[in-house]
Design an enzyme around this catalytic site. Structure first.
Site, PDB file in Angstrom:
ATOM      1  N   PHE A  76       1.076  -1.223   0.046  1.00 15.18           N
ATOM      2  CA  PHE A  76      -0.225  -0.081  -0.101  1.00 15.18           C
ATOM      3  C   PHE A  76       0.837   0.994  -0.566  1.00 15.18           C
ATOM      4  CE2 PHE A  76      -4.263  -1.726   1.089  1.00 15.18           C
ATOM      5  CZ  PHE A  76      -3.683  -2.900   1.494  1.00 15.18           C
ATOM      6  N   GLY A  79      -1.512   8.222   0.035  1.00 15.93           N
ATOM      7  CA  GLY A  79      -0.722  10.332   0.788  1.00 15.93           C
ATOM      8  C   GLY A  79       1.030  10.276   0.113  1.00 15.93           C
ATOM      9  N   ARG A  80       1.411  10.639   1.056  1.00 14.07           N
ATOM     10  CA  ARG A  80       2.974  10.937   0.912  1.00 14.07           C
ATOM     11  C   ARG A  80       3.323   9.545   0.962  1.00 14.07           C
ATOM     12  NH1 ARG A  80       3.312  16.360   4.537  1.00 14.07           N
ATOM     13  NH2 ARG A  80       2.098  17.134   3.938  1.00 14.07           N
ATOM     14  N   TYR A  81       3.507   8.729   1.275  1.00 12.63           N
ATOM     15  CA  TYR A  81       3.777   7.298   1.452  1.00 12.63           C
ATOM     16  C   TYR A  81       4.592   6.939  -0.264  1.00 12.63           C
ATOM     17  CZ  TYR A  81       3.849   5.851   6.184  1.00 12.63           C
ATOM     18  OH  TYR A  81       4.370   5.857   7.653  1.00 12.63           O
ATOM     19  N   ASP A 167       5.131  -3.665   4.119  1.00 15.05           N
ATOM     20  CA  ASP A 167       5.379  -1.981   3.854  1.00 15.05           C
ATOM     21  C   ASP A 167       5.516  -1.640   3.102  1.00 15.05           C
ATOM     22  OD1 ASP A 167       3.531  -2.117   6.334  1.00 15.05           O
ATOM     23  OD2 ASP A 167       5.564  -1.320   8.097  1.00 15.05           O
ATOM     24  N   THR A 201       5.536  -5.540  22.455  1.00 12.18           N
ATOM     25  CA  THR A 201       4.670  -4.446  23.177  1.00 12.18           C
ATOM     26  C   THR A 201       3.107  -5.262  22.408  1.00 12.18           C
ATOM     27  OG1 THR A 201       5.533  -3.864  21.075  1.00 12.18           O
ATOM     28  CG2 THR A 201       6.504  -3.218  23.089  1.00 12.18           C
ATOM     29  N   GLU A 259      -0.681  -4.212  13.538  1.00 10.81           N
ATOM     30  CA  GLU A 259       0.405  -5.489  14.314  1.00 10.81           C
ATOM     31  C   GLU A 259      -0.080  -6.022  15.368  1.00 10.81           C
ATOM     32  OE1 GLU A 259       5.134  -4.951  13.928  1.00 10.81           O
ATOM     33  OE2 GLU A 259       4.630  -3.894  16.022  1.00 10.81           O
ATOM     34  N   GLU A 302      10.469   9.019   8.907  1.00  8.62           N
ATOM     35  CA  GLU A 302      10.818  10.375   9.160  1.00  8.62           C
ATOM     36  C   GLU A 302       8.837  11.133   9.117  1.00  8.62           C
ATOM     37  OE1 GLU A 302      12.800  12.848   6.253  1.00  8.62           O
ATOM     38  OE2 GLU A 302      13.317  11.256   5.328  1.00  8.62           O
TER      39      GLU A 302
HETATM   40  C1  5GW Z   1       0.304   7.603   7.893  1.00  9.85           C
HETATM   41  C2  5GW Z   1       0.610   8.131   8.670  1.00  9.85           C
HETATM   42  C3  5GW Z   1       0.732   7.170  10.398  1.00  9.85           C
HETATM   43  C4  5GW Z   1       0.400   5.293   9.901  1.00  9.85           C
HETATM   44  C5  5GW Z   1       0.639   4.798   8.830  1.00  9.85           C
HETATM   45  C6  5GW Z   1       0.575   5.901   7.715  1.00  9.85           C
HETATM   46  C7  5GW Z   1       0.486   5.164   5.955  1.00  9.85           C
HETATM   47  C8  5GW Z   1       0.467   4.274   5.676  1.00  9.85           C
HETATM   48  C9  5GW Z   1       0.114   5.847   4.787  1.00  9.85           C
HETATM   49  O1  5GW Z   1       0.093   7.558   4.831  1.00  9.85           O
HETATM   50  N1  5GW Z   1       0.136   6.022   3.609  1.00  9.85           N
HETATM   51  C10 5GW Z   1       0.466   4.203   3.859  1.00  9.85           C
HETATM   52  O2  5GW Z   1       0.584   4.091   1.915  1.00  9.85           O
HETATM   53  N2  5GW Z   1       0.354   3.271   4.630  1.00  9.85           N
HETATM   54  C11 5GW Z   1       1.002   1.844   4.482  1.00  9.85           C
HETATM   55  O3  5GW Z   1       0.154   1.643   5.362  1.00  9.85           O
HETATM   56  C12 5GW Z   1       2.387   2.078   4.423  1.00  9.85           C
HETATM   57  O4  5GW Z   1       2.121   0.846   3.127  1.00  9.85           O
HETATM   58  C13 5GW Z   1       3.210   1.178   4.753  1.00  9.85           C
HETATM   59  O5  5GW Z   1       4.099   1.637   5.282  1.00  9.85           O
HETATM   60  C14 5GW Z   1       2.602   0.533   6.269  1.00  9.85           C
HETATM   61  C15 5GW Z   1       2.530   1.266   7.580  1.00  9.85           C
HETATM   62  O6  5GW Z   1       2.509   1.945   8.007  1.00  9.85           O
HETATM   63  P1  5GW Z   1       3.908   2.588   8.385  1.00  9.85           P
HETATM   64  O7  5GW Z   1       4.767   1.878   7.456  1.00  9.85           O
HETATM   65  O8  5GW Z   1       3.701   3.696   9.021  1.00  9.85           O
HETATM   66  O9  5GW Z   1       4.046   1.533   9.970  1.00  9.85           O
HETATM   67  P2  5GW Z   1       4.723   1.430  10.473  1.00  9.85           P
HETATM   68  O10 5GW Z   1       4.789   0.294  11.691  1.00  9.85           O
HETATM   69  O11 5GW Z   1       6.143   1.190  10.114  1.00  9.85           O
HETATM   70  O12 5GW Z   1       5.601   2.611  12.125  1.00  9.85           O
HETATM   71 MN    MN Z   2       6.738   0.793   8.012  1.00 10.57          MN
END
Ligand code: 5GW
Ligand code: MN
Length: 310
Positions: A76, A79-81, A167, A201, A259, A302
């Protein structure tokens, strides 16, 4: 869910869902746990823990080559990802993920126009799906369970033998191969693999569907990577999503969102295979003598830049 763009390079007429899955290769023919005596290579329930050096790549590759398997990879990028991570993830996956085998990338985005143009290798197919942006970031992460389940039911089950769900904020560094395949696969979390279960956790509120008591637990699994056969992933994503909905009805949210529910699922449904932290390493931890060849690594976080939606 209709794919917005589909560029298949083969026909997907056969229903692999109902076919016997290709996990029939005996462990003894490829797994060499003695190559890594300094780390745990078996779980209590006799599942292998795959570390770098413990597998015979050529034996595995010729077996799965002969089986003509296809592997799916869901990711997935919302947004900014999408701007920040998708390109590097895909380019590195094209080079290192399941080399020599057919791969279908299932990519979920909120804006197909922003998807970078990349040329994939000949055995790779990309399927792009447009999904809506959730208003809360916690929901972006958790709704993946629902979307993956729907997608497995609608198309993935007809198209692949195994599927990984990852992710997007990570990059492949080296070959990530068929040694990682199994009925159900869990990833040891890089920050917790050497810790006692007391310090995991897990969700500790008994009212949550994801609750795990301090006496329970096997490992702390990372939500950034899980895999298995389509049927197993369908079951996993449905159960996790049900847990998430149950919590929402009570105005609750588990501490680490999807998770936490994944950890509860794998406590109740033991994974058939575990991947060492070399399969999802965080360079911020620093170097460790137990970590040899890193196959996939976290991108630097970030949060301020990427988490624009509250
Ligand atoms: C944005 C802000 C906070 C948490 C998740 C998002 C987010 C996640 C997003 O705006 N867009 C998005 O595509 N994701 C998807 O969810 C990405 O594939 C991302 O790798 C996954 C999990 O979110 P992460 O990577 O921020 O979570 P952690 O557990 O690695 O910090
Ligand atoms: Mn992640």
């Amino acid at each position: 869910m209709e794919p917005w763009i589909a560029i298949p390079n083969r026909s997907h007429s056969q229903d692999k869902y109902s076919r016997k899955q290709s996990t029939g290769i005996p462990l003894s023919s490829w797994f060499q746990p003695s190559a890594r005596p300094e780390v745990p290579t078996w779980t209590r329930w006799s599942a292998p823990i795959v570390w770098d050096g413990t597998f015979k790549t050529s034996v595995l590759n010729s077996y799965y080559k002969q089986q003509e398997i296809t592997i799916g990879l869901t990711v997935f990028a919302i947004g900014r990802y999408l701007d920040k991570y998708l390109m590097d993830f895909l380019v590195s996956a094209d080079v290192f993920f399941m080399v020599g085998h057919r791969v279908i990338f299932y990519i979920m985005v909120d804006d197909v126009a922003k998807v970078p143009e990349i040329t994939l290798g000949p055995q790779r197919t990309l399927k792009l799906f447009q999904i809506k942006q959730e208003s809360r970031w916690q929901d972006v992460s958790m709704m993946r369970m629902k979307t993956i389940g729907d997608l497995v039911e609608e198309c993935i089950r007809y198209e692949v033998d195994f599927v990984f769900c990852m992710d997007v904020d990570q990059v492949f560094q080296r070959d990530y191969g068929v040694e990682a395949l199994d009925e159900s696969v869990a990833q040891l979390h890089a920050w917790f693999y050497n810790m006692q279960k007391m310090s995991f956790t897990y969700e500790r509120n008994p009212a949550s569907a994801a609750y795990i008591s301090y006496e329970e637990g096997d490992y702390y699994y990372h939500g950034a990577v899980f895999g298995g056969t389509p049927l197993q992933i369908l079951n996993l994503t449905r159960q996790c999503y049900q847990g998430i909905l149950r919590d929402k009805e009570q105005d609750m949210e588990a501490i680490w969102h999807d998770e936490s529910h994944l950890n509860k699922y794998f406590l109740l449904n033991k994974p058939a295979k575990l991947l060492s932290p070399e399969y999802c390493w965080d360079y911020k931890i620093g170097s460790s003598s137990q970590i040899h060849n890193i196959k996939l690594s976290w991108m630097p976080k970030e949060y301020k830049k990427v988490r624009d939606n509250s």
